[in-house]
Scaffold this motif. Structure first.
Motif, PDB file in Angstrom:
ATOM      1  N   ASP A  15      53.032   7.439 -30.109  1.00 39.11           N
ATOM      2  CA  ASP A  15      53.159   7.189 -31.552  1.00 39.11           C
ATOM      3  C   ASP A  15      52.093   7.989 -32.312  1.00 39.11           C
ATOM      4  OD1 ASP A  15      55.424   5.742 -31.268  1.00 39.11           O
ATOM      5  OD2 ASP A  15      54.703   3.964 -32.338  1.00 39.11           O
TER       6      ASP A  15
ATOM      7  N   ASP B  93      48.132   3.980 -30.378  1.00 40.61           N
ATOM      8  CA  ASP B  93      48.875   4.447 -31.557  1.00 40.61           C
ATOM      9  C   ASP B  93      48.015   5.146 -32.636  1.00 40.61           C
ATOM     10  OD1 ASP B  93      50.296   2.327 -30.075  1.00 40.61           O
ATOM     11  OD2 ASP B  93      51.840   2.584 -31.604  1.00 40.61           O
TER      12      ASP B  93
ATOM     13  N   HIS C  82      51.661  -0.056 -29.007  1.00 40.61           N
ATOM     14  CA  HIS C  82      52.835  -0.344 -29.843  1.00 40.61           C
ATOM     15  C   HIS C  82      52.632  -1.452 -30.873  1.00 40.61           C
ATOM     16  CE1 HIS C  82      56.957  -0.167 -31.137  1.00 40.61           C
ATOM     17  NE2 HIS C  82      57.259  -1.353 -30.672  1.00 40.61           N
TER      18      HIS C  82
ATOM     19  N   ASN D 146      58.021   5.312 -29.291  1.00 40.44           N
ATOM     20  CA  ASN D 146      59.316   5.251 -29.986  1.00 40.44           C
ATOM     21  C   ASN D 146      59.325   6.182 -31.201  1.00 40.44           C
ATOM     22  OD1 ASN D 146      57.402   3.140 -30.907  1.00 40.44           O
ATOM     23  ND2 ASN D 146      58.940   2.769 -32.484  1.00 40.44           N
TER      24      ASN D 146
ATOM     25  N   HIS E 204      54.270   3.177 -23.450  1.00 36.17           N
ATOM     26  CA  HIS E 204      54.013   2.911 -24.874  1.00 36.17           C
ATOM     27  C   HIS E 204      54.074   1.419 -25.237  1.00 36.17           C
ATOM     28  CE1 HIS E 204      53.723   3.379 -29.136  1.00 36.17           C
ATOM     29  NE2 HIS E 204      54.892   2.807 -29.326  1.00 36.17           N
TER      30      HIS E 204
HETATM   31 FE   LIG Z   1      55.323   2.213 -31.402  1.00 36.61          FE
END
Ligand SMILES: [Fe+2]
Length: 237
Positions: free
Chosen positions: A36, A8, A161, A62, A126
């Motif tokens: 991300d 991320d 994540h 996401n 992810h």
């Molecule tokens: Fe995420």
């Protein structure tokens, strides 16, 4: 084979540059990101340009999905109303400032990437093999880990994540949360990079390194993003 994994990144170009340099220093064969790419810090477009320029493949997080398709919510979980309100401002800011080019890149990202190394199936995603916004913390029970391995149909699983790195082995399954390059939440504000060596064995290393955090803190404030996220960068919470 030696892999460098960038978890991320969340708009933090300064941390990304340092983490990528570690990949070069470590002489990894290939670098991947776990998605991300924007949010919280302002350099979403710079991050995407950097990944494209350095041919770093990766998966859709996401946040990427929500930004690229202009969704009303990023699909993230927040601890309280204040955090949720701050995150919403950051999400709206990111959607407003993201370039068409970066959006198209995010749309083009696959949900997962699979390949084989030394006869072992590797899968990068992810958050989990089925959903990109489920939080897979280390504390999950063994049953959950093995269920995810079954769903992933892989032996080595690489994901992010939660922004908290860990490595767990159960029998011949390897579960690797790469942590977060741009917004660690494990109390250590240095950037986090994951290096995985796969041969007969699987060796996992998390490398932490300082970067110019003050430059990002200033940019967050200058660009009108919530100061809340500058504090979070320093606290790594
Ligand atoms: Fe995420």
């Amino acid at each position: 084979m030696k892999l460098g994994i960038l978890g991320d990144i969340h708009g933090n170009i300064e941390a990304l540059k340092v983490a990528y340099q570690i990949c070069l220093d470590e002489k990894v064969d290939k670098v991947y990101h776990t998605g991300d790419l924007g949010g919280y810090a302002p350099f979403v477009n710079e991050v995407v340009d950097f990944l494209v320029e350095h041919k770093i493949e990766g998966v859709q997080g996401n946040y990427d999905e929500a930004v690229a398709y202009d969704r009303p919510h990023c699909g993230c979980k927040y601890e309280n109303d204040h955090q949720a309100a701050m995150a919403y401002i950051s999400f709206k800011w990111t959607k407003k400032n993201v370039s068409e080019r970066a959006k198209n890149y995010m749309k083009s990202l696959p949900f997962s990437i699979s390949f084989q190394v030394e006869g072992k199936k590797v899968k990068i995603f992810h958050a989990t093999p089925l959903k990109n916004n489920l939080y897979w913390y280390e504390e999950r029970d063994t049953k959950f880990y093995l269920l995810m391995a079954e769903k992933a149909n892989a032996q080595i699983m690489i994901y992010g994540h939660t922004h908290i790195p860990y490595f767990r082995r159960i029998d011949d399954y390897y579960f690797i949360n790469a942590g977060s390059v741009g917004q660690p939440k494990d109390g250590d504000p240095r950037t986090c990079l994951c290096v995985i060596e796969i041969d007969k064995d699987v060796k996992v290393q998390f490398i932490r390194k300082e970067y110019n955090i003050q430059k990002v803190v200033k940019a967050i404030i200058q660009k009108g993003l919530p100061e809340f996220f500058a504090e979070k960068l320093i606290l790594a919470k």
